[in-house]
Write an enzyme that holds these catalytic residues in place. Sequence first.
Site, PDB file in Angstrom:
ATOM      1  N   HIS A   1      -3.519  -5.311   0.713  1.00 32.53           N
ATOM      2  CA  HIS A   1      -3.595  -4.965   1.895  1.00 32.53           C
ATOM      3  C   HIS A   1      -3.075  -6.607   2.027  1.00 32.53           C
ATOM      4  O   HIS A   1      -4.308  -7.050   2.791  1.00 32.53           O
ATOM      5  CB  HIS A   1      -4.058  -4.549   2.999  1.00 32.53           C
ATOM      6  CG  HIS A   1      -3.778  -3.017   3.167  1.00 32.53           C
ATOM      7  ND1 HIS A   1      -2.535  -2.619   4.036  1.00 32.53           N
ATOM      8  CD2 HIS A   1      -4.278  -1.715   2.169  1.00 32.53           C
ATOM      9  CE1 HIS A   1      -2.313  -1.454   4.075  1.00 32.53           C
ATOM     10  NE2 HIS A   1      -3.812  -1.300   3.012  1.00 32.53           N
TER      11      HIS A   1
ATOM     12  N   GLU B   1      -1.929  -8.371   4.248  1.00 30.55           N
ATOM     13  CA  GLU B   1      -2.272  -8.598   5.582  1.00 30.55           C
ATOM     14  C   GLU B   1      -2.833  -8.637   5.918  1.00 30.55           C
ATOM     15  O   GLU B   1      -3.080  -8.362   7.665  1.00 30.55           O
ATOM     16  CB  GLU B   1      -0.943  -7.776   6.470  1.00 30.55           C
ATOM     17  CG  GLU B   1      -1.257  -6.448   6.842  1.00 30.55           C
ATOM     18  CD  GLU B   1      -1.067  -5.555   5.122  1.00 30.55           C
ATOM     19  OE1 GLU B   1      -1.328  -4.053   5.555  1.00 30.55           O
ATOM     20  OE2 GLU B   1      -1.162  -5.547   4.674  1.00 30.55           O
TER      21      GLU B   1
ATOM     22  N   CYS C   1       0.738  -1.227   0.406  1.00 28.88           N
ATOM     23  CA  CYS C   1       0.359   0.342  -0.092  1.00 28.88           C
ATOM     24  C   CYS C   1       1.021   1.168  -0.034  1.00 28.88           C
ATOM     25  O   CYS C   1       1.220   1.709  -1.236  1.00 28.88           O
ATOM     26  CB  CYS C   1      -1.045  -0.240   1.124  1.00 28.88           C
ATOM     27  SG  CYS C   1      -2.760   1.153   0.580  1.00 28.88           S
TER      28      CYS C   1
END
Length: 225
Positions: free
Chosen positions: A172, A174, A94
């Site tokens: 993202h 994660e 990002c």
Amino acid sequence: MLIGILQCGHFPEDLQGESGDYDAMFERLLAGENFDYATYNVVDGDFPEGPEACDGWLITGSRHGAYEDHDWIPPLEDLIRAIRDAGRPLVGVCFGHQIIAQALGGKVVKFDGGWSVGAQTYQFEDGPLTLNAWHQDQVVALPDGAQVLASSEFCANAAVAYGDRIYTVQAHPEFTATEVDGLIRKRGPGVVPDALLANAADNLNAPLGSSTIAKRFAATFRGEK
């Protein structure tokens, strides 16, 4: 192998109870890869001595824009170039994806097409992958030598490689449903259009390709093609 996590922001404090900060999320994403980690809060002025301090590097997301005037952004760009010149592997996510492009000669803007939040599908060279996103800024011009690895109708430069040692993604990987749900409830209202928030909420449990991206991050760190 020691991976240096360069935190360029902090996940909202009121959402950290279950999720932790960005470094904890990436450690979970890369669980099982047998890496060790060192966190540097560059957003707070905490920088490593140089690219040799760790074997590989990961740059996180941030609420800040790469183009904004913050005193920690120029030294971060210098570090990015030093990491590249030293041949150390580098991953960006990002904001990390954006600041790497900017540091190497690309352009980042607040995208006039608006926000991308929640599960989004990107076309990679070997097929589609769905990943969670939360951004308005985008890389709109790439540095010389950059290779686009994934795109969507909304995000042309969704994953980018710079040779074999730098790999970046706009999404993202994660973020799980937990992080996106928290952002929808606590950070989205009044900022992100209601229709986008509602669609993201409806797709919280979409199957994600985050584990595939984790393997690609690990391969980049290990110098595997």
